[in-house]
Design a protein around this motif. Structure first.
Motif, mmCIF file in Angstrom:
data_model
loop_
_atom_site.group_PDB
_atom_site.id
_atom_site.type_symbol
_atom_site.label_atom_id
_atom_site.label_comp_id
_atom_site.label_asym_id
_atom_site.label_seq_id
_atom_site.Cartn_x
_atom_site.Cartn_y
_atom_site.Cartn_z
ATOM 1 N N ARG A 63 0.831 -1.209 0.000
ATOM 2 C CA ARG A 63 0.000 0.000 0.000
ATOM 3 C C ARG A 63 0.862 1.254 0.000
ATOM 4 N NH1 ARG A 63 -3.157 -2.866 3.618
ATOM 5 N NH2 ARG A 63 -2.192 -1.787 5.375
ATOM 6 N N GLN A 64 1.933 1.238 0.794
ATOM 7 C CA GLN A 64 2.819 2.397 0.839
ATOM 8 C C GLN A 64 3.476 2.625 -0.523
ATOM 9 O OE1 GLN A 64 5.417 1.394 4.094
ATOM 10 N NE2 GLN A 64 4.140 2.433 5.603
ATOM 11 N N LEU A 65 3.886 1.545 -1.158
ATOM 12 C CA LEU A 65 4.497 1.658 -2.482
ATOM 13 C C LEU A 65 3.487 2.192 -3.490
ATOM 14 C CD1 LEU A 65 7.052 1.110 -4.141
ATOM 15 C CD2 LEU A 65 6.177 -1.188 -4.555
ATOM 16 N N GLN A 66 2.260 1.673 -3.437
ATOM 17 C CA GLN A 66 1.216 2.138 -4.345
ATOM 18 C C GLN A 66 0.893 3.610 -4.083
ATOM 19 O OE1 GLN A 66 -2.439 -0.050 -4.060
ATOM 20 N NE2 GLN A 66 -3.344 0.949 -5.834
ATOM 21 N N ASP A 67 0.794 3.991 -2.806
ATOM 22 C CA ASP A 67 0.534 5.391 -2.465
ATOM 23 C C ASP A 67 1.658 6.293 -2.977
ATOM 24 O OD1 ASP A 67 -1.783 4.610 -1.199
ATOM 25 O OD2 ASP A 67 -0.970 4.797 0.837
ATOM 26 N N GLN A 68 2.897 5.852 -2.824
ATOM 27 C CA GLN A 68 4.033 6.642 -3.298
ATOM 28 C C GLN A 68 3.997 6.782 -4.816
ATOM 29 O OE1 GLN A 68 6.327 8.343 -1.443
ATOM 30 N NE2 GLN A 68 6.887 9.207 -3.421
ATOM 31 N N ASN A 72 3.745 10.183 -6.896
ATOM 32 C CA ASN A 72 4.696 10.500 -7.965
ATOM 33 C C ASN A 72 3.968 10.806 -9.261
ATOM 34 O OD1 ASN A 72 6.793 10.058 -6.180
ATOM 35 N ND2 ASN A 72 7.307 8.037 -6.973
ATOM 36 N N ASP A 73 2.941 10.017 -9.572
ATOM 37 C CA ASP A 73 2.164 10.247 -10.791
ATOM 38 C C ASP A 73 1.478 11.614 -10.743
ATOM 39 O OD1 ASP A 73 2.918 7.764 -11.735
ATOM 40 O OD2 ASP A 73 1.014 6.781 -11.286
ATOM 41 N N ARG A 74 0.904 11.966 -9.573
ATOM 42 C CA ARG A 74 0.248 13.274 -9.434
ATOM 43 C C ARG A 74 1.261 14.406 -9.569
ATOM 44 N NH1 ARG A 74 -2.770 10.630 -5.433
ATOM 45 N NH2 ARG A 74 -1.440 11.467 -3.796
ATOM 46 N N GLN A 75 2.433 14.226 -8.961
ATOM 47 C CA GLN A 75 3.464 15.263 -9.067
ATOM 48 C C GLN A 75 3.908 15.435 -10.509
ATOM 49 O OE1 GLN A 75 6.481 13.949 -6.324
ATOM 50 N NE2 GLN A 75 5.515 14.963 -4.576
ATOM 51 N N LEU A 76 4.063 14.329 -11.217
ATOM 52 C CA LEU A 76 4.457 14.395 -12.619
ATOM 53 C C LEU A 76 3.386 15.092 -13.450
ATOM 54 C CD1 LEU A 76 6.614 13.538 -14.689
ATOM 55 C CD2 LEU A 76 5.345 11.406 -14.962
ATOM 56 N N GLN A 77 2.122 14.744 -13.187
ATOM 57 C CA GLN A 77 1.024 15.377 -13.915
ATOM 58 C C GLN A 77 0.954 16.875 -13.591
ATOM 59 O OE1 GLN A 77 -2.789 13.646 -13.096
ATOM 60 N NE2 GLN A 77 -3.832 14.859 -14.659
ATOM 61 N N ASP A 78 1.111 17.224 -12.325
ATOM 62 C CA ASP A 78 1.113 18.637 -11.934
ATOM 63 C C ASP A 78 2.250 19.392 -12.613
ATOM 64 O OD1 ASP A 78 -1.067 18.141 -10.315
ATOM 65 O OD2 ASP A 78 0.092 18.156 -8.432
#
Length: 115
Positions: A63-68, A72-78
């Protein structure tokens, strides 16, 4: 053979029973510790508990890996959206600059004396 049983008596389903803590024959078998916990399944339950804990730890790590990864995906999209906005701003500024450069030329052409 002589058998010695130590423990406590209680009633189970309307019948008196002995909850043995220790049985002594030619060998001594301690069935329960001083707190009344069974000895026969302590290792097994500890093993099961350890395996369960390992599974829980793995699930938590997953879960922690998936959350990270999602962060990361949100940061990249932002970041991509910020880059897109910066590019749009830059293009708009270039057009405004070009328009301003053309405007004085048009103004000069309009105010120049006709010959």
């Amino acid at each position: 053979d002589r058998v010695t049983v130590s423990g406590s008596t209680t009633t189970f389903q309307g019948r008196p029973v002995i909850i043995a803590r220790e049985i002594i024959t030619s060998q001594r078998m301690e069935l329960r510790d001083n707190n009344g916990r069974s000895r026969w399944d302590m290792d097994e339950s500890h093993n099961i508990s350890s395996q369960s804990q390992d599974r829980l730890d793995q699930q938590r790590n997953d879960r922690q890996l998936q959350d990270q990864q999602e962060r990361n995906d949100r940061q990249l999209q932002d970041q991509q959206e910020r880059n897109d906005r910066q590019l749009e701003d830059q293009q708009r500024n270039e057009r405004q600059f070009q328009d301003q450069q053309r405007q004085p030329q048009q103004d000069r052409n309009e105010t120049a004396p006709q010959q």
